[in-house]
Design an enzyme around this catalytic site. Structure first.
Site, PDB file in Angstrom:
ATOM      1  N   TYR A 297     -39.204  25.053 -10.474  1.00 55.36           N
ATOM      2  CA  TYR A 297     -39.097  24.001  -9.064  1.00 55.36           C
ATOM      3  C   TYR A 297     -37.567  23.621  -9.181  1.00 55.36           C
ATOM      4  CZ  TYR A 297     -40.897  20.825  -5.773  1.00 55.36           C
ATOM      5  OH  TYR A 297     -41.029  20.130  -4.630  1.00 55.36           O
ATOM      6  N   TYR A 341     -38.162  25.064   1.276  1.00 55.45           N
ATOM      7  CA  TYR A 341     -38.615  24.042   0.644  1.00 55.45           C
ATOM      8  C   TYR A 341     -40.192  23.666   0.980  1.00 55.45           C
ATOM      9  CZ  TYR A 341     -39.131  19.509  -1.003  1.00 55.45           C
ATOM     10  OH  TYR A 341     -39.792  18.036  -1.718  1.00 55.45           O
TER      11      TYR A 341
END
Length: 388
Positions: A297, A341
């Protein structure tokens, strides 16, 4: 899963379908429509129909209720529906909850989804605005009056301490950005397709909150991603080779807050990800040397470095050199810095493609992928592997 012992979930469920919308800055349609499109694409990918679905999992920050998506997508009765808290930290946990439901017989086919207009609608990068009073907000209250209003500012505190502790300069964060954009440049689905960057580009980008520059921060995206989970046994009869869930975990550390855990004894690591790492290694029986691809991430580059160190790929303060040496392929879709995102859900899809052998940036012989969810908050992770 106990933090003290190996669980029994590994190998009982698999990801069998992935689907997404295009990734854009202005989708031109509702978040519900985005969700339904991604769900339909994931079911088509799996070779299943809406009637096969009896479970739904999403994020607390998603505006699309499970029952509304089910109705709009043409599904029938549901026996399981759930939401996971803490923003991007929920990504891998949605798959964990789906796997738990499948493994215990609570549901047979579960859809995990995330859909938002995060660029044209609500922008998470704008920080805290008009929040209702809550116990959770009390922790933020110690930081907001002093100007720490945005995610970048919260991360900058830990990033600055990391640099100070290990005698590093902000330029080391550029290695993560360059690697992500290298892979995004050859991924047609990525927003930054065809746009690689150099370390010089990174160093020349403007400051957002020192020591973070523009190219240390992920983009804002409109779009949706959906993932289909079913039993490992059923998965073998479906359209694609399954991505078996070898291990799944959630983790929160001591003195955990949402992005503002500044009162811990040490700010140079991510204890919540350390909890996840211990569980994943214990349950899977694997070690860092067994991982072929890492999908970490990357909302902010410093936290990618800290994750590598928490998982034991390298020692404290050594992650920048680890990334620069390309000792492990990272974020082969371009990550949230380069592709999109979507709170990490697109990263899970890339891990599935690597296991299937269908990534546009396929790593030869990749059979095991590590996926992580949002850091700085209670978080989650997965290890996916090929069947057998």
């Amino acid at each position: 899963m106990s933090i003290r012992s190996r669980d029994r979930l590994g190998g009982k469920a698999a990801i069998v379908g992935i689907g997404a919308t295009e990734f854009s800055k202005d989708s031109g349609r509702s978040e519900l429509k985005l969700a339904v499109e991604a769900v339909g694409a994931a079911l088509e990918d799996a070779g299943l129909t809406p009637d096969d679905v009896d479970g739904m999992v999403t994020f607390t920050m998603d505006t699309n209720p499970e029952i509304t998506v089910a109705q709009a997508a043409g599904m029938g009765e549901l026996s399981f529906f759930s939401r996971v808290h803490y923003g991007g930290g929920a990504a891998c946990a949605t798959v964990q909850q789906a796997a738990l439901a499948v493994a215990t017989g609570v549901a047979e086919v579960v859809i995990c989804y995330r859909a938002f207009n995060e660029r044209s609608g609500r922008r998470f990068g704008s920080g805290v605005q008009r929040r209702e009073p809550s116990a959770e907000g009390a922790a933020l209250g110690w930081a907001l009056p002093f100007g720490l209003l945005t995610p970048a500012s919260w991360v900058a505190m830990a990033a600055q301490r990391y640099l100070h502790t290990y005698g590093l300069a902000p330029e080391v964060f550029g290695h993560v950005a360059v690697m992500d954009r290298k892979y995004a440049a050859t991924n047609p689905a990525a927003y930054f397709h065809g746009k690689p960057i150099t370390l010089e580009d990174h160093a020349a980008s403007r400051w957002i909150v020192e020591p973070l520059r523009l190219l240390d921060c992920c983009q804002e995206t409109d779009g949706a991603q959906a993932i289909v989970v079913t039993s490992a046994e059923r998965a073998r009869d479906l359209r694609h080779p399954p991505a078996v869930i070898a291990a799944a975990a959630q983790g929160a550390g001591r003195a955990q807050e949402q992005m503002t855990s500044f009162y811990r004894d040490d700010l140079t690591g991510l204890p919540e990800m350390g909890v996840v790492a211990k569980q994943l290694w214990r349950t899977s029986g694997l070690a860092p040397s067994d991982i072929d691809v890492g999908i970490l991430y990357d909302h902010f580059t410093p936290f990618v470095l800290m994750q590598l160190e928490e998982f034991g790929f390298c020692g404290p303060g050594e992650a920048a050199d680890f990334v620069a040496g390309e000792r492990l392929p990272l974020n082969t879709h371009g990550g949230q810095l380069g592709e999109a995102y979507l709170h990490g859900m697109n990263g899970i899809a890339e891990a599935v493609r690597q296991v299937r052998g269908t990534s546009v940036n396929q790593i030869p012989g990749a059979t095991r992928t590590l996926v992580t969810a949002g850091t700085g908050v209670p978080t989650s992770g997965l290890i996916l592997g090929s069947d057998g």
